[in-house]
Each structure stands twice: as structure tokens, then as C-alpha cells.
Design an enzyme around this catalytic site. Structure first.
Site, mmCIF file in Angstrom:
data_model
loop_
_atom_site.group_PDB
_atom_site.id
_atom_site.type_symbol
_atom_site.label_atom_id
_atom_site.label_comp_id
_atom_site.label_asym_id
_atom_site.label_seq_id
_atom_site.Cartn_x
_atom_site.Cartn_y
_atom_site.Cartn_z
ATOM 1 N N PHE A 146 14.872 -137.633 82.913
ATOM 2 C CA PHE A 146 15.535 -136.596 82.114
ATOM 3 C C PHE A 146 16.056 -135.542 83.067
ATOM 4 O O PHE A 146 15.280 -134.842 83.717
ATOM 5 C CB PHE A 146 14.608 -135.947 81.079
ATOM 6 C CG PHE A 146 15.362 -134.953 80.229
ATOM 7 C CD1 PHE A 146 16.066 -135.370 79.114
ATOM 8 C CD2 PHE A 146 15.432 -133.617 80.582
ATOM 9 C CE1 PHE A 146 16.834 -134.471 78.365
ATOM 10 C CE2 PHE A 146 16.189 -132.703 79.836
ATOM 11 C CZ PHE A 146 16.883 -133.142 78.728
ATOM 12 N N ASP A 231 14.280 -133.013 91.379
ATOM 13 C CA ASP A 231 14.478 -132.205 90.180
ATOM 14 C C ASP A 231 13.120 -131.629 89.783
ATOM 15 O O ASP A 231 12.322 -132.281 89.117
ATOM 16 C CB ASP A 231 15.079 -133.049 89.049
ATOM 17 C CG ASP A 231 15.318 -132.222 87.777
ATOM 18 O OD1 ASP A 231 14.816 -131.086 87.690
ATOM 19 O OD2 ASP A 231 16.010 -132.730 86.869
ATOM 20 N N LYS A 260 14.492 -123.608 84.318
ATOM 21 C CA LYS A 260 13.411 -123.265 83.385
ATOM 22 C C LYS A 260 12.640 -121.992 83.779
ATOM 23 O O LYS A 260 13.142 -120.902 83.579
ATOM 24 C CB LYS A 260 12.505 -124.476 83.185
ATOM 25 C CG LYS A 260 13.244 -125.580 82.418
ATOM 26 C CD LYS A 260 12.349 -126.554 81.677
ATOM 27 C CE LYS A 260 13.197 -127.339 80.679
ATOM 28 N NZ LYS A 260 13.422 -128.734 81.044
HETATM 29 C C1 LIG Z 1 14.784 -129.370 81.038
HETATM 30 C C2 LIG Z 1 15.129 -130.207 82.189
HETATM 31 C C3 LIG Z 1 16.458 -130.298 82.646
HETATM 32 C C4 LIG Z 1 17.626 -129.658 81.931
HETATM 33 O O1 LIG Z 1 17.532 -128.267 81.857
HETATM 34 P P1 LIG Z 1 18.471 -127.464 80.819
HETATM 35 O O2 LIG Z 1 18.252 -126.012 81.172
HETATM 36 O O3 LIG Z 1 17.994 -127.809 79.440
HETATM 37 O O4 LIG Z 1 19.879 -127.899 81.048
HETATM 38 C C5 LIG Z 1 16.712 -131.058 83.779
HETATM 39 N N1 LIG Z 1 15.717 -131.685 84.431
HETATM 40 C C6 LIG Z 1 14.435 -131.627 84.028
HETATM 41 C C7 LIG Z 1 13.381 -132.333 84.806
HETATM 42 C C8 LIG Z 1 14.096 -130.902 82.882
HETATM 43 O O5 LIG Z 1 12.835 -130.870 82.464
#
Ligand SMILES: *Cc1c(COP(=O)(O)O)cnc(C)c1O
Length: 304
Positions: A146, A231, A260
Site C-alpha cells: 500500500f 516507504d 502521516k
Molecule cells: C497511508 C500510507 C500511504 C499514503 O498516504 P496518504 O497520505 O494517504 O496519501 C503510503 N504508504 C503507506 C505505507 C501508508 O501507510
């Protein structure tokens, strides 16, 4: 003793249902205020917030230091434009670079934007530094990933809900099973510019890879002159005990992607952080964002 609720909840639920695109299916809880780990709904019921903004609220709701930083900045300047500098920009980027043991910071707003930025930087690095022929760059990603909701990113998702009916998608991504170093090794060739993975897969169900996986990804990337892009939008900033989940295996990626909790649950703040020989490939005008690195974001992000 009985509690009488006025039931403002059902009318608020009905209104939201009537006027919004149904891209979420929320629980019928209508939050009116929050503090720390607790939220209160419009009818006065209190709940322990176990979702914590998908880890954007790692500091809890309205942490006093974050709210104070935001308030102070609201009374000074909230937005300039990247055509100018402002006094929160340098300190925020310096502190974030230090936190990551890195040199350069590329500030953005949302997580998906930061991932997109890391993809662009990796491709540009591939063409300008590694010498990959034009438009041939490939990036290896993991099944179950994700990384956000943009069309490029959902194009390499393996979740049908995420990608169905949103194509056609951008080429240049290879999907391998998560935690499988042999498959990763087989997917890397001369066109590969980056391996993009979550050190712990978040939305897939909080999947911790086998011991040695991150160190193995690091070794494969170093061996083949490929960028390791971690990420850490969900796993980073203290979520696993270390500042970054990669540090649990003493691994340093070439690019961190953060978001986040970087915004403290107050404003969206994201960033790509890395060495000068990687992030330094970007030239003026090639990438940008109206709100990326704005004064309010830097004040709150620096405090976070
Ligand atoms: C939430 C998340 C994203 C996307 O972040 P947004 O601010 O919703 O665009 C990307 N990578 C990971 C691992 C996430 O948990």
C-alpha cells in the site's frame, strides 16, 4: 443511572451519506472533539481511538506542543510559495535530514505525493546517474503493498478494490512476493532503478517480513546499483520503537518516504529524505508543489 443521548448522530450520518462520494464506509460515529487517545461524539459518548488516524496520530489528538506550534505559526505566516523562502523552511529540513542521517529533504504534503516524488527521483537518478536508457526504468515493488491512491500507485497494487476500473496504468513496475529475496533478486536487471517496499506492510495487515529481509534488500540494492526506497509513512517516526522500522535491522535505505505522523495529526506533511547524490538529481522546475514545505507545515512538522 441512565444517560439520555440527543441523537445528533443519526442526522449527521444521514447528511454525510447524502452529500458525499461513497469512497469510504464509515462507522456511525460522529466525532466532535478529541484529546490524546480519546474522542467524544456529537451526543457526548467517549471512545478510545484505537485507529489513531492510521498512525498519523502517533502523538495523540491535539498534542499540546503541536497545537502551540500551529497556533503560533497561524499568527505569523501560513503560506508563501516556493518562489520565496521562509524562516521555518531551513530549520525543518535540517532537523528532518539529521533525524534520517541523510542530507537532503524534499517536502510534500500527502503520503501518495511523497511516493510519487520518490518514483520520479528514482527514475531521474536511473537515467542521469546509473545510465539506464531513456524510458526503460523499472521499479520493483512487493505484492500486498500500500503506497497510496494515485493512478500510478494503484497501477502496481495487488488489491482489486484499489485498481479495478482505474486503468490504464503506468508501465515500469515489477511485482514480487513480499519477504522473498530470491524473487526480488530475479526481478532486478540493468533497467532496475529502485526497490520500493514498506519495511512492515501496513494496510496488508501489519505484516512483519522474515528476519534478515531488509538487510537482504539493502545488500541486493547495493550489489546491483539500485536505490532502496523505504516507504516508512506508516512504520516510521517511532511506531516500532526505533525512529524508523529499517533501524530494527540496522539498515539505511537510499530514500526514506515519510508522511502521516510527520504532520502530527494537525496538517498534511510528507517528505522524501536521502543523500545528496540521489535527491540532488532534481533541477529547478522539474518537480514541485504549491503547499509542499509551507510555513505552517514546517512549523508543525519540525515540532513533530
Ligand atoms: C497511508 C500510507 C500511504 C499514503 O498516504 P496518504 O497520505 O494517504 O496519501 C503510503 N504508504 C503507506 C505505507 C501508508 O501507510
Amino acid at each position: 443511572m441512565t444517560t439520555v443521548f440527543r441523537d445528533l448522530t443519526s442526522s449527521a450520518v444521514a447528511e454525510a451519506d447524502r452529500f458525499t462520494a461513497h469512497n469510504y464506509h464509515p462507522l456511525p460515529v460522529v466525532i466532535a472533539d478529541a484529546e490524546g487517545a480519546w474522542v467524544t461524539d456529537v451526543d457526548g459518548r467517549r471512545y478510545l481511538d484505537c485507529l489513531a488516524g492510521y498512525s498519523a496520530l502517533n502523538f495523540g489528538h491535539r498534542h499540546p506542543a503541536l497545537v502551540a506550534a500551529a497556533r503560533e505559526q497561524l499568527d505569523r505566516v501560513t503560506l508563501t510559495s516556493r518562489a520565496f523562502l521562509h524562516d521555518q523552511f531551513g530549520p525543518f529540513c535540517r532537523e528532518l535530514a539529521h533525524l534520517c542521517d541523510a542530507e537532503l529533504v524534499l517536502p510534500m504534503n500527502t503520503g501518495a505525493e511523497a511516493v510519487e516524488s520518490a518514483i520520479k527521483v528514482s527514475r531521474a537518478w536511473g537515467y542521469r546517474v546509473k545510465g539506464v536508457p531513456a524510458n526503460q526504468a523499472t521499479i520493483v515493488v512487493a505484492a500486498g503493498n500500500f503506497h497510496g491512491r494515485t493512478t500510478t500507485i494503484v497501477g502496481f497494487s495487488t488489491d482489486p478494490d484499489a485498481y479495478t476500473d482505474f486503468g490504464p496504468f503506468a508501465p515500469g513496475f515489477r511485482i514480487v512476493p513480499y519477504g522473498d529475496l530470491a524473487a526480488l533478486s530475479a526481478a532486478i536487471d540493468d533497467t532496475t532503478v529502485a526497490v520500493l517496499v514498506e519495511p512492515i506492510q501496513g494496510e496488508a495487515g501489519v505484516l512483519i517480513p522474515p528476519d534478515g529481509y531488509l538487510a537482504g534488500v539493502r545488500a541486493l540494492c547495493s550489489e546491483h546499483d539500485v536505490l532502496f526506497v523505504a516507504d516508512e509513512i506508516q512504520s516510521g517516526l517511532g511506531r516500532t520503537g526505533e525512529t524508523f522500522a529499517c533501524r530494527n535491522e540496522n539498515v539505511v535505505p537510499d530514500l526514506y518516504v515519510l508522511g502521516k505522523a510527520l504532520g502530527g495529526g494537525v496538517v498534511p506533511v510528507s517528505a522524501v529524505v536521502g543523500r545528496r547524490d540521489v535527491l540532488g538529481v532534481l533541477r529547478p522546475g522539474e518537480h514541485g508543489s504549491t503547499f509542499g514545505g509551507n510555513p505552517l507545515a514546517c512549523a508543525v512538522g519540525g515540532t513533530a
